[in-house]
Design an enzyme around this catalytic site. Structure first.
Site, PDB file in Angstrom:
ATOM      1  N   HIS A 173      -4.586  -8.733   4.088  1.00 13.72           N
ATOM      2  CA  HIS A 173      -4.128  -7.718   3.138  1.00 13.72           C
ATOM      3  C   HIS A 173      -4.383  -6.282   3.557  1.00 13.72           C
ATOM      4  O   HIS A 173      -3.962  -5.359   2.857  1.00 13.72           O
ATOM      5  CB  HIS A 173      -4.762  -7.957   1.760  1.00 13.72           C
ATOM      6  CG  HIS A 173      -4.176  -9.122   1.044  1.00 13.72           C
ATOM      7  ND1 HIS A 173      -3.043  -9.032   0.271  1.00 13.72           N
ATOM      8  CD2 HIS A 173      -4.554 -10.417   1.014  1.00 13.72           C
ATOM      9  CE1 HIS A 173      -2.755 -10.228  -0.221  1.00 13.72           C
ATOM     10  NE2 HIS A 173      -3.655 -11.084   0.217  1.00 13.72           N
ATOM     11  N   LYS A 214      -1.873   4.751  -8.587  1.00 14.13           N
ATOM     12  CA  LYS A 214      -2.421   3.739  -7.686  1.00 14.13           C
ATOM     13  C   LYS A 214      -3.911   4.021  -7.580  1.00 14.13           C
ATOM     14  O   LYS A 214      -4.368   5.085  -7.993  1.00 14.13           O
ATOM     15  CB  LYS A 214      -1.749   3.810  -6.303  1.00 14.13           C
ATOM     16  CG  LYS A 214      -1.695   5.251  -5.743  1.00 14.13           C
ATOM     17  CD  LYS A 214      -0.955   5.362  -4.418  1.00 14.13           C
ATOM     18  CE  LYS A 214       0.546   5.243  -4.525  1.00 14.13           C
ATOM     19  NZ  LYS A 214       1.091   3.970  -4.041  1.00 14.13           N
ATOM     20  N   ARG A 215      -4.701   3.054  -7.038  1.00 17.26           N
ATOM     21  CA  ARG A 215      -6.117   3.324  -6.849  1.00 17.26           C
ATOM     22  C   ARG A 215      -6.282   4.622  -6.043  1.00 17.26           C
ATOM     23  O   ARG A 215      -5.477   4.934  -5.165  1.00 17.26           O
ATOM     24  CB  ARG A 215      -6.785   2.142  -6.118  1.00 17.26           C
ATOM     25  CG  ARG A 215      -6.865   0.862  -6.956  1.00 17.26           C
ATOM     26  CD  ARG A 215      -7.773   1.030  -8.156  1.00 17.26           C
ATOM     27  NE  ARG A 215      -9.137   1.253  -7.760  1.00 17.26           N
ATOM     28  CZ  ARG A 215     -10.093   0.323  -7.757  1.00 17.26           C
ATOM     29  NH1 ARG A 215      -9.819  -0.918  -8.166  1.00 17.26           N
ATOM     30  NH2 ARG A 215     -11.320   0.617  -7.386  1.00 17.26           N
ATOM     31  N   LYS A 257      -4.268   6.694   0.750  1.00 12.66           N
ATOM     32  CA  LYS A 257      -3.075   6.822  -0.095  1.00 12.66           C
ATOM     33  C   LYS A 257      -2.663   8.292  -0.268  1.00 12.66           C
ATOM     34  O   LYS A 257      -1.593   8.594  -0.750  1.00 12.66           O
ATOM     35  CB  LYS A 257      -3.316   6.155  -1.454  1.00 12.66           C
ATOM     36  CG  LYS A 257      -3.429   4.625  -1.357  1.00 12.66           C
ATOM     37  CD  LYS A 257      -3.815   4.026  -2.687  1.00 12.66           C
ATOM     38  CE  LYS A 257      -4.014   2.509  -2.649  1.00 12.66           C
ATOM     39  NZ  LYS A 257      -2.751   1.750  -2.620  1.00 12.66           N
ATOM     40  N   THR A 279       2.913  -2.485  -3.852  1.00 10.00           N
ATOM     41  CA  THR A 279       3.820  -3.142  -4.797  1.00 10.00           C
ATOM     42  C   THR A 279       4.262  -2.147  -5.860  1.00 10.00           C
ATOM     43  O   THR A 279       5.313  -2.328  -6.471  1.00 10.00           O
ATOM     44  CB  THR A 279       3.160  -4.360  -5.474  1.00 10.00           C
ATOM     45  OG1 THR A 279       1.910  -3.937  -6.057  1.00 10.00           O
ATOM     46  CG2 THR A 279       2.944  -5.479  -4.491  1.00 10.00           C
ATOM     47  N   LYS A 282       7.921  -1.539  -8.013  1.00 11.56           N
ATOM     48  CA  LYS A 282       8.044  -1.421  -9.477  1.00 11.56           C
ATOM     49  C   LYS A 282       8.862  -0.179  -9.837  1.00 11.56           C
ATOM     50  O   LYS A 282       9.746  -0.233 -10.704  1.00 11.56           O
ATOM     51  CB  LYS A 282       6.656  -1.335 -10.130  1.00 11.56           C
ATOM     52  CG  LYS A 282       5.761  -2.546  -9.881  1.00 11.56           C
ATOM     53  CD  LYS A 282       4.324  -2.243 -10.338  1.00 11.56           C
ATOM     54  CE  LYS A 282       3.347  -3.263  -9.799  1.00 11.56           C
ATOM     55  NZ  LYS A 282       1.940  -2.859 -10.018  1.00 11.56           N
TER      56      LYS A 282
HETATM   57  C1  LIG Z   1       1.105  -2.352  -9.093  1.00 11.55           C
HETATM   58  C2  LIG Z   1      -0.223  -1.845  -9.434  1.00 11.55           C
HETATM   59  C3  LIG Z   1      -1.082  -1.391  -8.429  1.00 11.55           C
HETATM   60  C4  LIG Z   1      -0.694  -1.345  -6.977  1.00 11.55           C
HETATM   61  O1  LIG Z   1      -0.080  -0.100  -6.731  1.00 11.55           O
HETATM   62  P1  LIG Z   1       0.146   0.440  -5.239  1.00 11.55           P
HETATM   63  O2  LIG Z   1       0.954   1.697  -5.427  1.00 11.55           O
HETATM   64  O3  LIG Z   1       0.944  -0.632  -4.534  1.00 11.55           O
HETATM   65  O4  LIG Z   1      -1.182   0.677  -4.656  1.00 11.55           O
HETATM   66  C5  LIG Z   1      -2.325  -0.907  -8.776  1.00 11.55           C
HETATM   67  N1  LIG Z   1      -2.726  -0.864 -10.063  1.00 11.55           N
HETATM   68  C6  LIG Z   1      -1.922  -1.272 -11.064  1.00 11.55           C
HETATM   69  C7  LIG Z   1      -2.411  -1.181 -12.474  1.00 11.55           C
HETATM   70  C8  LIG Z   1      -0.642  -1.774 -10.797  1.00 11.55           C
HETATM   71  O5  LIG Z   1       0.144  -2.178 -11.808  1.00 11.55           O
END
Ligand SMILES: *Cc1c(COP(=O)(O)O)cnc(C)c1O
Length: 539
Positions: A120, A311-312, A317, A419, A423
């Site tokens: 990952h 995102k985190r 990032k 991911t 979305k």
């Molecule tokens: C989808 C999702 C993530 C992952 O987001 P990335 O932009 O791919 O890092 C992290 N936290 C939550 C709450 C999510 O729904």
């Protein structure tokens, strides 16, 4: 019944502690004993259950070779989701050899055919490398088994690459050094019949650099499985308005077969369809603006461009790249207050791991920029900066359908897949992003002309590494970057604590592993294209 009530309660507390905490780190390995106990607990319970079911199932009961476990890999697949359950490999070996009396060779064949491994991340600080001493103290038999796996594996490597001692050192499951460690990713690759990354670019990086030696030994093991998201949650449930507009044009088959969305290509010039899509987006934005007003007391302009990075919080990032862009926009408004400006609401949300100081400082920076920008009467409602607190799935379901722009701006080669990117795309936001993770395949599917792609590619990052990344060169060459960095240094955004962002500036200027400044110029230019297009689309 024997009266050991107190001890029973104490024992129960000890047992329950194993599952009491979920370690909150994102892409960071913290070699804590409790975490190792948790990982072994879950693995041991799962394997015990799997073996019990296998032995009691009808398919094996009349079969005398059942005891040889020949059919085990046909009935059971163990997919190791990262290295966290990697002890499944020595645990299965222990069960087969010590309890079921299989020969080592037979047990190993069964184990490898049963196990597969998904990687990952390629960030070195995230890879699990457990200290030998900890394993020795907690799981001595498993450590013995790992040694035996390693011995036999290195014999094979040496047979194929005679004399290549350096290769043996690189591939060993045991890492030498002041503290000896077991490399759990190496254990997984050796003990699995399939290894995959989670986006094409990531799987290629595994083959070409991170696990190159292992790929050269066993190329047939390496595969790709690009991540995905569920369209039930991330379209039907969170954005019923958009789902309805789609269903009106192409029917409901896309619910079970997302490729059907291709049929929307037939409506790219259909005025009514475009109007309906735009109307749903505007409704979602108004609804989210009302939510911000009610829950956070924040007023945002629903006609502004909703620019969202959720995102985190992590240096790779590059929320800091986003911050530098926001500061640049602010300085441009201040410099030329009467020039036309496409209004933006920049929203940044995400959790920082409790022990990650730089991530917490990034949150502090976002809120501090907001404190200055949002109060400034010269800015008005042309620019707002919002930190979204407590980012979680339920908040993602609200903000993503309201987004115009999806920020996916990691340094190329660092985001395994992502991911969130998917979305946003499914909810009709346009992506500004680097050629990283699944962004690459999204650009291929949608056409690169339909995403705002900017910045270094993986090859550029590697070339810059060879040449030596010098942040100061960019600082000296780019006046708007210099102004923003100087404002951070001088306390412009933290007047009551002028040196608050000293650590951030020092990192950006002197040891930025993720090369924020190298992509700044192209990012800002790309954002200008974003604003220009938004203006065209606004009546
Ligand atoms: C989808 C999702 C993530 C992952 O987001 P990335 O932009 O791919 O890092 C992290 N936290 C939550 C709450 C999510 O729904």
């Amino acid at each position: 019944n024997v009266g050991g009530y107190i001890q029973a309660v104490l024992d129960r507390n000890l047992a329950e502690n194993i599952s009491r905490v979920l370690y909150p780190n994102d892409n960071f390995f913290e070699g804590k004993e409790l975490r190792l106990k948790q990982e072994y607990f879950v693995v041991a319970a799962t394997l015990h259950d799997i073996v019990r079911r296998f032995k009691s199932a009808k398919f094996g009961s009349r079969d005398p070779v059942r005891t040889a476990f020949d059919t085990f890999p046909d009935k059971v697949a163990i997919q190791l989701n990262d290295t966290h359950p990697s002890l499944a490999i020595p645990e299965l070996m222990r069960i087969l050899v010590d309890e079921e009396n299989l020969s080592w060779d037979k047990a190993w064949e069964v184990t490898v055919r049963t196990c597969a491994y998904t990687n990952h991340t390629v960030l070195p600080e995230a890879l699990e490398r457990w200290p030998l001493q900890l394993l020795e103290a907690l799981l001595p038999r498993h450590l013995q088994i790992i040694y035996e796996i390693n011995q036999r594996f290195l014999d094979r490597v040496y047979a194929q690459f005679p004399g290549d001692h350096e290769r043996l050192r690189r591939m060993s499951l045991v890492e030498e050094g002041p503290v000896k460690r077991i490399n759990m990713a190496h254990l997984c690759i050796v003990g699995a019949h399939a290894v995959n990354g989670v986006a094409r670019i990531h799987s290629d990086i595994l083959k070409n650099s991170v696990f190159k030696d292992f790929y050269e030994l066993e190329p047939h093991k390496f595969q790709n499985k690009t991540n995905g998201i569920t369209p039930r949650r991330w379209l039907l449930l969170c954005n019923p308005g958009l789902a309805e507009v789609i269903a009106q044009r192409i029917g409901e088959d896309f619910v079970a077969d997302l490729d059907q969305l291709q049929r929307l290509r037939g409506f790219v010039d259909d005025e009514a369809f475009l109007r309906d899509v735009a109307k749903v987006k505007q409704e979602n934005k108004a609804k989210f603006a009302a939510f911000l007003q009610k829950e956070c007391g924040l007023r945002v302009n629903p006609a502004s461009l909703f620019d969202v990075q959720v995102k985190r919080i992590h240096e790779y990032k590059r929320q800091l790249l986003n911050c530098l862009h926001v500061i640049t926009l602010y300085n441009r408004i201040k410099k030329d207050p009467n020039k036309p400006f496409v209004p933006r609401t920049v929203m940044i949300g995400g959790k920082a791991a409790p022990g990650y100081h730089m991530a917490k400082m990034i949150i502090k920076l976002v809120t501090s920029i907001g404190d200055v920008v949002n109060q400034d009467p010269a800015v008005g409602d042309r620019l707002k900066v919002v930190f979204l607190e407590n980012y979680r799935v339920s908040l993602a379901e609200k903000v993503i359908p309201a987004a115009d722009l999806s920020e996916q701006i990691s340094t190329a080669g660092t985001e395994a897949s992502g991911t969130g990117n998917m979305k946003f795309m499914l909810n009709g936001a346009l992506t500004i992003g680097t050629m990283d993770g699944a962004n690459v395949e999204m650009a291929e599917e949608a056409g690169e002309e339909n995403l705002f792609i900017f910045g270094m590619r993986v090859e550029d990052v590697e070339a810059l590494d060879r040449q030596g990344y010098r942040a100061r060169d960019y600082y000296e060459r780019l006046p708007e970057l210099r102004q923003a960095v100087d404002q951070l240094s001088s306390g412009f955004f933290s007047p009551r604590q002028p040196d608050l962002f000293r650590d951030i500036v020092n990192m950006l200027m002197n040891h930025d592993r993720f090369k924020v400044f190298a992509d700044y110029e192209d990012y800002v230019k790309c954002q200008e294209k974003v604003s220009a297009l938004y203006k065209v689309g606004t009546p």
